[in-house]
Write an enzyme that holds these catalytic residues in place. Sequence first.
Site, PDB file in Angstrom:
ATOM      1  N   ASP A  98     -15.460 -32.836 -14.179  1.00  0.00           N
ATOM      2  CA  ASP A  98     -14.680 -33.123 -15.385  1.00  0.00           C
ATOM      3  C   ASP A  98     -14.004 -31.822 -15.791  1.00  0.00           C
ATOM      4  O   ASP A  98     -14.633 -30.744 -15.748  1.00  0.00           O
ATOM      5  CB  ASP A  98     -15.587 -33.571 -16.523  1.00  0.00           C
ATOM      6  CG  ASP A  98     -16.131 -34.981 -16.342  1.00  0.00           C
ATOM      7  OD1 ASP A  98     -15.907 -35.571 -15.272  1.00  0.00           O
ATOM      8  OD2 ASP A  98     -16.780 -35.486 -17.278  1.00  0.00           O
ATOM      9  N   HIS A 154     -19.214 -31.860  -7.794  1.00  0.00           N
ATOM     10  CA  HIS A 154     -19.452 -32.775  -6.687  1.00  0.00           C
ATOM     11  C   HIS A 154     -18.488 -32.495  -5.538  1.00  0.00           C
ATOM     12  O   HIS A 154     -17.448 -31.859  -5.716  1.00  0.00           O
ATOM     13  CB  HIS A 154     -19.278 -34.220  -7.164  1.00  0.00           C
ATOM     14  CG  HIS A 154     -20.213 -34.607  -8.266  1.00  0.00           C
ATOM     15  ND1 HIS A 154     -21.210 -35.550  -8.101  1.00  0.00           N
ATOM     16  CD2 HIS A 154     -20.322 -34.172  -9.561  1.00  0.00           C
ATOM     17  CE1 HIS A 154     -21.879 -35.691  -9.241  1.00  0.00           C
ATOM     18  NE2 HIS A 154     -21.360 -34.858 -10.138  1.00  0.00           N
ATOM     19  N   SER A 259     -17.379 -23.556 -17.413  1.00  0.00           N
ATOM     20  CA  SER A 259     -16.646 -22.484 -16.763  1.00  0.00           C
ATOM     21  C   SER A 259     -15.427 -23.046 -16.049  1.00  0.00           C
ATOM     22  O   SER A 259     -14.737 -23.889 -16.598  1.00  0.00           O
ATOM     23  CB  SER A 259     -17.546 -21.714 -15.805  1.00  0.00           C
ATOM     24  OG  SER A 259     -16.932 -20.498 -15.443  1.00  0.00           O
TER      25      SER A 259
END
Length: 291
Positions: A98, A154, A259
């Site tokens: 995200d 991922h 981050s």
Amino acid sequence: MTLRSELGRILQREDINFLLTNRIPRRLATRFLGWFSQIENPLVARASIATWRLFADLDLSDARQKSFKSLHACFTRELKAGARPVDGDPRVLTSPCDAIVGACGRVDGTQVLQAKGFPYALKDLLVDPALIEAYRDGQYATLRLTSSMYHRFHAPHDGTIERVTYISGDTWNVNPIALRRVESLFCKNERAVIRTRLGAGDGGDHLVTLVPVAAILVASIRLHFLDVTMNMNYRGAAEIDCQTPVSKGCELGWFEHGSTIIVFAPPGFRLCDGIREGTSIRMGRALMHLP
């Protein structure tokens, strides 16, 4: 209010933000939060999360758990099954996390942008000469995770992780204000360079690299397939050969807070429609088209 006075107010707010997040003892603050966030006490956890909500748009509606034993458990929360559908088209590279899209587009020779007017060299970020040549005139996308976002990342495609390079460094904030003020910021911070070979067939044997960049209050990157946490205390090998097969959407690891991940792809890849600076993207959504 005149335009000049409004600009002055904006710059003043940016100065205060920069001072508060970068002119403090960054490593000490990072170590303290790392210790504090792992205190397993329901009262401390609830109070910390409530305070966090005052300063960030923290949405836990898609979290697998609804209560957390520590602030760290909330930072690194897992999602409910099906909360992030993964684009199954083998011709697209999906977003590993995200994020809010930062600087992105074509690599200009061997230079990319961290913000408008602030270029940096691939050699300073990636170090490996072979990777620098692999991404000459290629494509890149900077993905910024805010503090309240889902912090796990991922695999963007089926493939094999060939090598991880850990580069120790500083812990500058990576928010847009700092990116407009600190030259080559990503190249200064702690980071991991994760090389993934997409494989023959639909992957076309392309080499794609993810660069998770740590930051203040973070400085900790957990990689499942190595079963290690890379942070200021890490004393392991800087170059780690892996040969670890991964499938698109499988979890690779997490940040301890928020981050940036920079995705690099060779020439021939192109950004998907709608991928531009300032847009939001979720893990599993299409990020780049393969050649």
